[in-house]
Design a protein around this motif. Structure first.
Motif, short mmCIF file in Angstrom:
data_model
loop_
_atom_site.label_atom_id
_atom_site.label_comp_id
_atom_site.label_asym_id
_atom_site.label_seq_id
_atom_site.Cartn_x
_atom_site.Cartn_y
_atom_site.Cartn_z
N GLU A 124 -33.79 73.30 8.91
CA GLU A 124 -34.73 73.72 9.94
C GLU A 124 -36.12 73.85 9.33
O GLU A 124 -36.28 74.42 8.25
CB GLU A 124 -34.27 75.07 10.52
CG GLU A 124 -35.12 75.63 11.61
CD GLU A 124 -34.57 76.94 12.13
OE1 GLU A 124 -34.61 77.13 13.36
OE2 GLU A 124 -34.09 77.78 11.32
N LYS A 173 -25.98 78.74 9.01
CA LYS A 173 -27.16 79.56 8.73
C LYS A 173 -27.13 79.96 7.26
O LYS A 173 -26.10 80.39 6.75
CB LYS A 173 -27.15 80.81 9.62
CG LYS A 173 -28.35 81.70 9.45
CD LYS A 173 -28.27 82.85 10.43
CE LYS A 173 -29.42 83.80 10.28
NZ LYS A 173 -29.31 84.94 11.19
N LYS A 185 -31.56 77.64 9.69
CA LYS A 185 -30.36 76.85 10.00
C LYS A 185 -30.43 75.54 9.24
O LYS A 185 -31.52 75.02 8.97
CB LYS A 185 -30.28 76.58 11.49
CG LYS A 185 -30.05 77.83 12.30
CD LYS A 185 -30.03 77.50 13.77
CE LYS A 185 -29.91 78.79 14.59
NZ LYS A 185 -30.08 78.54 16.01
#
Length: 92
Positions: A91, A42, A61
């Motif tokens: 992400e 993250k 992420k």
């Protein structure tokens, strides 16, 4: 601490180790895989001079090359950083 020089400050999810008590034979020369090639992390903070990452990516992420994660112990805290060019997936 704030990352600089095109680095990302990341957090690595902790895995609970599971001890297996299975008994089976392994071939001679078998080597247990030490670590995965890539790790899901993250993004916590981003260097101001990053070219590909911006504040939009904070708390997103991403997948990075595991061997390129640097852990730095400073003032009793451990910081995990990685250069932006070792991020392989982000992400959406």
């Amino acid at each position: 601490m704030k990352p600089v020089n095109r680095h990302l400050l990341i957090s690595i999810p902790t895995e609970e180790s599971v001890e297996e008590t299975r008994a089976f034979l392994l071939p001679e020369g078998y080597k247990k895989k030490e670590a995965e090639r890539h790790t899901l992390v993250k993004i916590i903070d981003i260097s101001d001079d990053c070219e590909k990452f911006h504040q939009y990516h904070v708390n997103k992420k991403c997948v990075v090359e595991t061997s390129m994660i640097n852990e730095i112990n400073a003032e009793g805290c451990i910081y995990s950083i990685i250069a932006e060019n070792f991020v392989v997936l982000v992400e959406g």
